[in-house]
Design a protein around this motif. Structure first.
Motif, PDB file in Angstrom:
ATOM      1  N   UNK A   1      22.661 -24.095  61.572  1.00 53.40           N
ATOM      2  CA  UNK A   1      22.203 -24.697  62.827  1.00 53.40           C
ATOM      3  C   UNK A   1      23.243 -24.532  63.940  1.00 53.40           C
ATOM      4  N   UNK A   2      24.510 -24.708  63.594  1.00 57.78           N
ATOM      5  CA  UNK A   2      25.573 -24.565  64.600  1.00 57.78           C
ATOM      6  C   UNK A   2      25.629 -23.141  65.126  1.00 57.78           C
ATOM      7  N   UNK A   3      25.504 -22.170  64.243  1.00 60.94           N
ATOM      8  CA  UNK A   3      25.534 -20.773  64.676  1.00 60.94           C
ATOM      9  C   UNK A   3      24.306 -20.411  65.511  1.00 60.94           C
TER      10      UNK A   3
ATOM     11  N   UNK B   1      33.790 -25.654  56.371  1.00 59.83           N
ATOM     12  CA  UNK B   1      32.459 -25.812  56.951  1.00 59.83           C
ATOM     13  C   UNK B   1      32.457 -25.562  58.451  1.00 59.83           C
ATOM     14  N   UNK B   2      33.441 -26.092  59.163  1.00 55.73           N
ATOM     15  CA  UNK B   2      33.381 -26.052  60.631  1.00 55.73           C
ATOM     16  C   UNK B   2      34.026 -24.817  61.241  1.00 55.73           C
ATOM     17  N   UNK B   3      34.856 -24.105  60.480  1.00 56.13           N
ATOM     18  CA  UNK B   3      35.578 -22.956  61.050  1.00 56.13           C
ATOM     19  C   UNK B   3      34.657 -21.844  61.567  1.00 56.13           C
ATOM     20  N   UNK B   4      33.447 -21.614  60.981  1.00 65.48           N
ATOM     21  CA  UNK B   4      32.597 -20.542  61.518  1.00 65.48           C
ATOM     22  C   UNK B   4      32.066 -20.793  62.924  1.00 65.48           C
ATOM     23  N   UNK B   5      32.033 -22.043  63.366  1.00 60.48           N
ATOM     24  CA  UNK B   5      31.438 -22.300  64.685  1.00 60.48           C
ATOM     25  C   UNK B   5      32.353 -22.998  65.677  1.00 60.48           C
ATOM     26  N   UNK B   6      33.460 -23.572  65.250  1.00 62.71           N
ATOM     27  CA  UNK B   6      34.359 -24.222  66.200  1.00 62.71           C
ATOM     28  C   UNK B   6      35.192 -23.169  66.923  1.00 62.71           C
ATOM     29  N   UNK B   7      35.303 -23.311  68.227  1.00 65.21           N
ATOM     30  CA  UNK B   7      36.089 -22.360  69.023  1.00 65.21           C
ATOM     31  C   UNK B   7      37.576 -22.514  68.707  1.00 65.21           C
ATOM     32  N   UNK B   8      38.329 -21.423  68.903  1.00 61.97           N
ATOM     33  CA  UNK B   8      39.776 -21.458  68.659  1.00 61.97           C
ATOM     34  C   UNK B   8      40.474 -22.463  69.561  1.00 61.97           C
TER      35      UNK B   8
END
Length: 433
Positions: free
Chosen positions: A168-170, A191-198
């Motif tokens: 859903x985040x992606x 879990x969150x690393x694929x969608x959280x910005x750097x």
């Protein structure tokens, strides 16, 4: 500090005041401006620190106007209870029902929820798996999502709902992502690393409650999984000089059997189970027999249907697993008289949330201990690997067989003196010579 510091609209300040929120929480003052400014945020704070109110206010501020067909904010929570809680917070602060807010969980049919979304809504509060199901049926349009929020992220990981969150985040790739959690750990990061910005900001509020009572010396070993817990326990308890009288608490009698069988060869009667699951395992039915027997060193006790247990005088208390109710652990670690006892807790990532609740309750942090160099750490594929720098151990050692322990009621007055100040407080907090 007044609510003006949060730079909210006049209507939201009035709603907060009417609801009895007169001063902002620390997590609100430190995160609100970043969320309103569009930055991705990871906010870490204990229960009741104001996390839900923070993102409810931020959502109402950011959307500004209502009534568009597609939702502009998606809030994922772990279960139906949290859906209800968040909806109540919106009801409290969304004066005049400015925004259309929809709760999505397993209590409604997919068809009904598809129609509700199609009718139009501004904010959706949902459990991840149901939200994903609606997205896959093309009912949930994520193209206009401006604010994607994950609340109680540690519980979502504990429930194994990472996949729908990531999908859903992606899909809402244009949105701002905000994560609220009580603890941070490796599985949550994964879990969150694929969608959280750097550029995401991590803000941690560590509010410890007031100290309620004196507790014994507290030590915490943070390990990756159950198998590594077993290896750590057997490694620590192999030091018979330090750990000369120990109670190890687990949650079930089946786990007690597993822990017992994991020990390598030992002297008969040295390690035993309290009220064993199987009739032919002759452990102890009375803890006083264990206390009075000089040959008995380790007693494994299951929390399952345990009731009261007098562990007074035993110098080392291990919590191999965290009990379901934190009060169960807390009552064991409250200090009685001048006894010197060391309480040692093992925790995996998933159990860290329970550790946090215990710390809040006792008003102090558990001291985190370094893992021994020669500990076999088991990876995710269940393949034993050595901690870096450790020498290889013999992999061929056999597991100890079950034993038949005779009761020791006739043995009297064994004085283990609370472990000579718990062996100088676990050899000066593991600084062994």
């Amino acid at each position: 500090m007044s609510l003006d510091k949060l730079k909210l609209s006049k209507s939201l300040v009035a709603a907060m005041t009417d609801a009895g929120f007169l001063t902002p929480k620390e997590i609100q003052t430190r995160t609100m401006s970043r969320i309103l400014g569009g930055q991705d945020v990871i906010a870490v704070g204990p229960e009741c620190s104001g996390k839900t109110t923070t993102y409810v206010l931020a959502t109402l501020m950011k959307l500004k106007y209502a009534f568009e067909e597609a939702p502009r904010a998606l809030i994922l929570v772990p279960d139906v209870e949290h859906v209800d809680h968040v909806l109540e917070q919106f009801k409290l602060l969304n004066r005049n029902s400015t925004f259309r807010i929809l709760g999505i969980d397993s209590r409604g049919t997919i068809e009904t929820q598809m129609n509700e979304i199609t009718d139009g809504c501004d904010i959706i509060v949902a459990v991840p798996d149901r939200a994903r199901a609606l997205y896959l049926k093309l009912a949930l349009n994520t193209n206009k999502i401006q604010l994607f929020i994950v609340d109680n992220a540690e519980l979502i990981v504990k429930k194994g709902l990472q996949l729908p969150v990531v999908e859903l985040a992606n899909s809402a790739y244009k949105s701002q992502h905000v994560v609220f959690t009580e603890v941070m750990h490796e599985k949550l990061n994964h879990m969150i690393s694929p969608f959280m910005k750097d550029s995401a900001a991590t803000i941690e509020v560590d509010e410890i409650g007031e100290k309620q009572a004196e507790v014994y010396q507290q030590m915490l070993y943070h390990v990756p999984n159950f198998r590594t817990k077993l290896n750590l326990l057997t490694l620590l308890l192999s030091d018979t000089e330090v750990f000369d009288k120990v109670v190890v608490f687990v949650n079930t009698r089946l786990t007690a059997q597993t822990v017992y069988k994991n020990f390598n060869q030992h002297k008969e009667g040295e390690i035993s189970i309290y009220r064993s699951l199987f009739f032919d395992d002759k452990g102890y039915d009375d803890i006083e027999d264990f206390k009075n027997n000089p040959e008995a060193r380790v007693l494994i006790v299951a929390n399952e249907n345990l009731g009261e247990l007098n562990i007074e005088g035993i110098p080392f208390i291990f919590h191999f697993e965290l009990p379901e109710q934190k009060e169960t652990l807390i009552q064991r670690i409250v200090k009685h008289g001048n006894e010197d006892v060391v309480a040692i807790t093992f925790s995996t990532d998933i159990e860290l949330i329970e550790v946090k609740k215990i710390e809040q309750a006792i008003g102090q942090k558990l001291e985190v201990m370094e893992l021994p160099e020669n500990l076999k750490v088991v990876d995710a594929a269940d393949k034993p690997k050595k901690k870096k720098g450790a020498q290889e151990d013999d992999e061929s050692s056999e597991r100890g067989a079950a034993f038949h322990e005779k009761k020791a009621s006739n043995l009297k007055n064994y004085n283990y003196s609370a472990g000579a100040k718990a062996k100088m407080t676990y050899k000066n907090k593991k600084g062994l010579s």
